[in-house]
Each structure stands twice: as C-alpha cells, then as structure tokens.
Design a protein around this motif. Structure first.
Motif, mmCIF file in Angstrom:
data_model
loop_
_atom_site.group_PDB
_atom_site.id
_atom_site.type_symbol
_atom_site.label_atom_id
_atom_site.label_comp_id
_atom_site.label_asym_id
_atom_site.label_seq_id
_atom_site.Cartn_x
_atom_site.Cartn_y
_atom_site.Cartn_z
ATOM 1 N N GLU A 75 4.179 1.242 14.407
ATOM 2 C CA GLU A 75 3.094 0.774 15.274
ATOM 3 C C GLU A 75 1.763 1.387 14.881
ATOM 4 N N ALA A 76 1.753 2.699 14.657
ATOM 5 C CA ALA A 76 0.504 3.399 14.368
ATOM 6 C C ALA A 76 -0.118 2.917 13.059
ATOM 7 N N ILE A 77 0.703 2.779 12.013
ATOM 8 C CA ILE A 77 0.166 2.353 10.725
ATOM 9 C C ILE A 77 -0.224 0.870 10.770
ATOM 10 N N ALA A 78 0.573 0.049 11.439
ATOM 11 C CA ALA A 78 0.225 -1.370 11.556
ATOM 12 C C ALA A 78 -1.084 -1.539 12.325
ATOM 13 N N GLU A 79 -1.302 -0.706 13.334
ATOM 14 C CA GLU A 79 -2.555 -0.794 14.097
ATOM 15 C C GLU A 79 -3.753 -0.512 13.194
ATOM 16 N N ILE A 80 -3.597 0.482 12.320
ATOM 17 C CA ILE A 80 -4.673 0.789 11.370
ATOM 18 C C ILE A 80 -4.871 -0.384 10.409
ATOM 19 N N ALA A 81 -3.771 -0.913 9.876
ATOM 20 C CA ALA A 81 -3.859 -1.996 8.891
ATOM 21 C C ALA A 81 -4.479 -3.257 9.468
ATOM 22 N N LEU A 82 -4.333 -3.481 10.793
ATOM 23 C CA LEU A 82 -4.860 -4.689 11.413
ATOM 24 C C LEU A 82 -6.238 -4.493 12.035
ATOM 25 N N PRO A 141 0.831 -1.201 0.000
ATOM 26 C CA PRO A 141 0.000 0.000 0.000
ATOM 27 C C PRO A 141 0.867 1.253 0.000
ATOM 28 N N ARG A 142 0.236 2.414 -0.174
ATOM 29 C CA ARG A 142 0.919 3.703 -0.139
ATOM 30 C C ARG A 142 0.630 4.407 1.181
ATOM 31 N N LEU A 143 1.512 5.294 1.575
ATOM 32 C CA LEU A 143 1.310 6.045 2.808
ATOM 33 C C LEU A 143 -0.021 6.779 2.791
ATOM 34 N N GLY A 144 -0.407 7.298 1.622
ATOM 35 C CA GLY A 144 -1.655 8.027 1.519
ATOM 36 C C GLY A 144 -2.877 7.214 1.892
ATOM 37 N N ASP A 145 -2.775 5.888 1.802
ATOM 38 C CA ASP A 145 -3.900 5.032 2.168
ATOM 39 C C ASP A 145 -4.220 5.101 3.651
ATOM 40 N N PHE A 146 -3.281 5.621 4.448
ATOM 41 C CA PHE A 146 -3.456 5.625 5.908
ATOM 42 C C PHE A 146 -3.593 7.032 6.495
ATOM 43 N N LEU A 147 -3.390 8.057 5.676
ATOM 44 C CA LEU A 147 -3.322 9.418 6.220
ATOM 45 C C LEU A 147 -4.603 9.831 6.923
#
Length: 375
Positions: free
Chosen positions: A258-265, A32-38
């Motif tokens: 951690e923050a992005i992985a938390e969103i992804a999971l 994925p791209r960083l923008g997917d999580f912003l």
C-alpha cells in the motif's frame, strides 16, 4: 468444486526452472527498484495494517479514482484495495456467482474468470473474438449470449491478450446489454494507460450502477511484486461483500505494498512512470512489428494498447512444441504458447520487461527456431 489449473499457469509453473536467457512475451513494464521509493518512505512506519481503513489507505484510494478518471463520479467508499487485480476479480466472482448462474466471458481472454466460475458450478458462456475481424468483440454475439440467467459479464479492456480496445460507444452498448437483464459487468483494466491508438477508455464503474472496474499497479508501472490492486464499484453491498470475503481469506492488505503503491500513484510519480513505460513500450512495439513483418512463418495484429499481442504461426507449427523447443539449448528463450488462451496455433508476443528481458536476442533466437522448423 475444486479449482482446476488453467493452461497459462501450468506453462508458467513448468518454465520456472528453465532459467531462460531471453523472454519473448513479457507482459509488464520494466520494474522499478526499491531504492526508487526509499526517500519517500517513513522509516518509522508501523508494519501493522494501516490502522485507518479496512478498504485501504485513503490516499491510495484517492489516487486510484484519479487515475481512472472517476474522482467526480465515485466516492472513496467505492474503492477496495486488494492483492492485485487477481484478488479483486476473485472477490467479485466468489461473492456474486452461485451454482446455476451464467457468466459471459470473452475468448481469448484472461482465464481466471471461467476457471473460478466453473469451480462454483456456474455455466460459462464464451463469446469469441475473431482474428479476421481484428480481434474485435462482436457485440451482436455478446447480446445473443446474454440471457435472463446471466449474472455477470466479465471482460478485459484493453483485451488481455490481444491488445484490442473497447471505445466509449462500444462500452455504452455493452452497458445497455447488461442493464437489459440486470447483469453485473466487470471490466479488468490492468493495461489501462498504455494506449497506442486513441485515448484511455472510460471506466465502467462510472458508467453503470452494477459496473465493476478492477486494476492494479502491476502492468503499466511494472510493480507486480507489490501485489497491489483494486476494485471500484458504486454498489455499497458488493464492496461490503468483497470486504467480508477478504476478511476470511487474505484479511487485510500488505502495508508495504500500500505504502509504495501510494507513492507510485502520486500524480507526478504516476505521470513520470507511465511516460517511461509508454516510451519503452512504444519503441519495443515498433521493433516487434518490424520483426514480425520480416517473418514468413508468423503474423500478427499489433495491439492497440497494452504490452502483449498474439502471433499467428504458419501451417504445421504447434505453439506448445515451439515453446518447449525454445526453452532448451541453444535457444534458452521463454515464450507463452497460445494454448494458454485456447489457441494452439498462436504464441504470445510481448514488449515489456525492459533490458532484462533481452527482447531482441529472444527474437533472433525465435527466428532461428522458425527457420529450423521442418516444412
């Protein structure tokens, strides 16, 4: 003792300057791209550590237990967030093994364990998976390899690099073998969730008091760059030992990881990300299998799970020489030779990477190289 370079890393280092146009053997899902999580990130979030728990964000650890099916068996204190599954494995190997201990490993398998174990003066006892048996782990050989001196058994499930799965009954037998001598049992699950035949296998951390499950967001979710993984174990002493070692190495986790992985999971995000990876992986796996069936100088056993498998080269073709030739013009294609796993007559075939891997172009160029190879 000094940690020696294993062949897999040597090949990767040598190939980084080649700038290939296609990759045959990509081992992780499209990233994925960083923008997917912003939209889900808080701009006011501190870039200090999470200030809540040295074991990692509690929300992230909750997701880790859920995706592993361990939320009813394990506690948040049983989970340590790490810099990928590689660090999780490292922390266990470094803290458990002492000179003279024995570690039982599978071959082919992930080479990290034998490399680190040898550096610590442990005796490495290999158990060979045999292609003629479909790369199955021979449990009778495993039982014979385990002795009173066995401190740790290290396996991958799905197997890295063949994609062969261990089912519940096999895992129960392996637990029985380990428990018979009081050995620890670590199973690396980085490809869990990408099963093509049958359900996900149960995690050993929920099956055995000395069972250790490691995993990450790298493979199935394509988030390797976050360097976010975990270990799960119900033995409080082992988890604490891992925390202590990490305090003296990487110290704390990457807060952005951690923050992005938390969103992804998060359940909805995880289901969507896994569904996308499964759909792309399954489609590419069909293409790969059709292509292999059309090659007279290559064969393979398709993986039951995960994104990689091993291709068997015809007589007279050396995997290292083929990989070197493919990196050069006119092919400009990267693949990993089987020597990375102690099998020079094989190559690694992978179906990950998304469109950027240019898989079909790479397969066409590999076909050309095989046709051009002298008889």
């Amino acid at each position: 003792m000094k940690v020696k370079m294993h062949r897999l890393f040597e090949v990767l280092l040598d190939s980084t300057a080649a700038d290939p146009e296609a990759v045959v053997g990509f081992s992780l899902a499209a990233s994925p791209r960083l923008g997917d999580f912003l939209d889900d990130l808080d701009p006011a979030m501190s870039l200090d550590w999470n200030n809540r728990d040295f074991r990692g964000l509690p929300e992230l650890r909750t997701h880790v237990l859920r995706q592993a099916g361990l939320e009813e068996v394990c506690d948040l204190r049983d989970v340590l967030v790490t810099a990928g599954a590689a660090e999780a494995n490292y922390l266990v190997l470094r803290q458990l093994l002492e000179p003279g201990d024995e570690i039982v490993v599978e071959t082919p398998g992930w080479p990290q364990a034998p490399v680190l174990a040898a550096a610590q003066g442990a005796r490495v006892v290999p158990v060979a998976r045999v292609e003629e048996d479909g790369w199955a782990l021979p449990l009778d050989w495993l039982a014979a390899a385990v002795t009173e001196r066995t401190k740790l058994i290290f396996l991958t499930n799905p197997n890295n690099p063949t994609g062969r799965m261990l089912g519940r009954a096999e895992l129960e037998e392996i637990v029985r073998i380990a428990d018979g001598v009081g050995a620890w049992l670590l199973i690396d699950e980085v490809y869990a969730g990408l099963e093509w035949e049958g359900p996900r296998a149960p995690s050993v951390a929920g099956m055995y008091a000395r069972g250790i499950t490691t995993g990450s967001v790298s493979k199935a979710l394509g988030l390797q760059g976050l360097r976010t993984g975990w270990l799960i174990c119900r033995d409080a002493g082992l988890v604490q030992d891992a925390v202590i070692l990490r305090e003296n190495s990487s110290e704390i986790m990457n807060v952005m990881g951690e923050a992005i992985a938390e969103i992804a999971l998060r359940p909805d995000r995880y289901r969507a990300g896994l569904a996308r990876a499964r759909a792309e992986g399954r489609a590419n796996l069909r293409r790969m299998d059709d292509w292999v069936r059309g090659e007279t100088r290559l064969g393979w056993i398709p993986p039951e799970a995960g994104l990689i498998g091993l291709g068997r080269l015809g007589d007279g073709i050396d995997g290292d020489a083929l990989a070197r030739r493919l990196l050069d013009p006119p092919y400009r294609t990267f693949l990993l030779p089987g020597s990375a796993y102690g099998l020079p007559g094989h190559i690694r075939l992978g179906v990950g990477g998304g469109a950027e891997a240019n898989l079909m172009q790479g397969l066409e160029r590999l076909s050309e190289a095989l046709r051009d190879w002298p008889e």
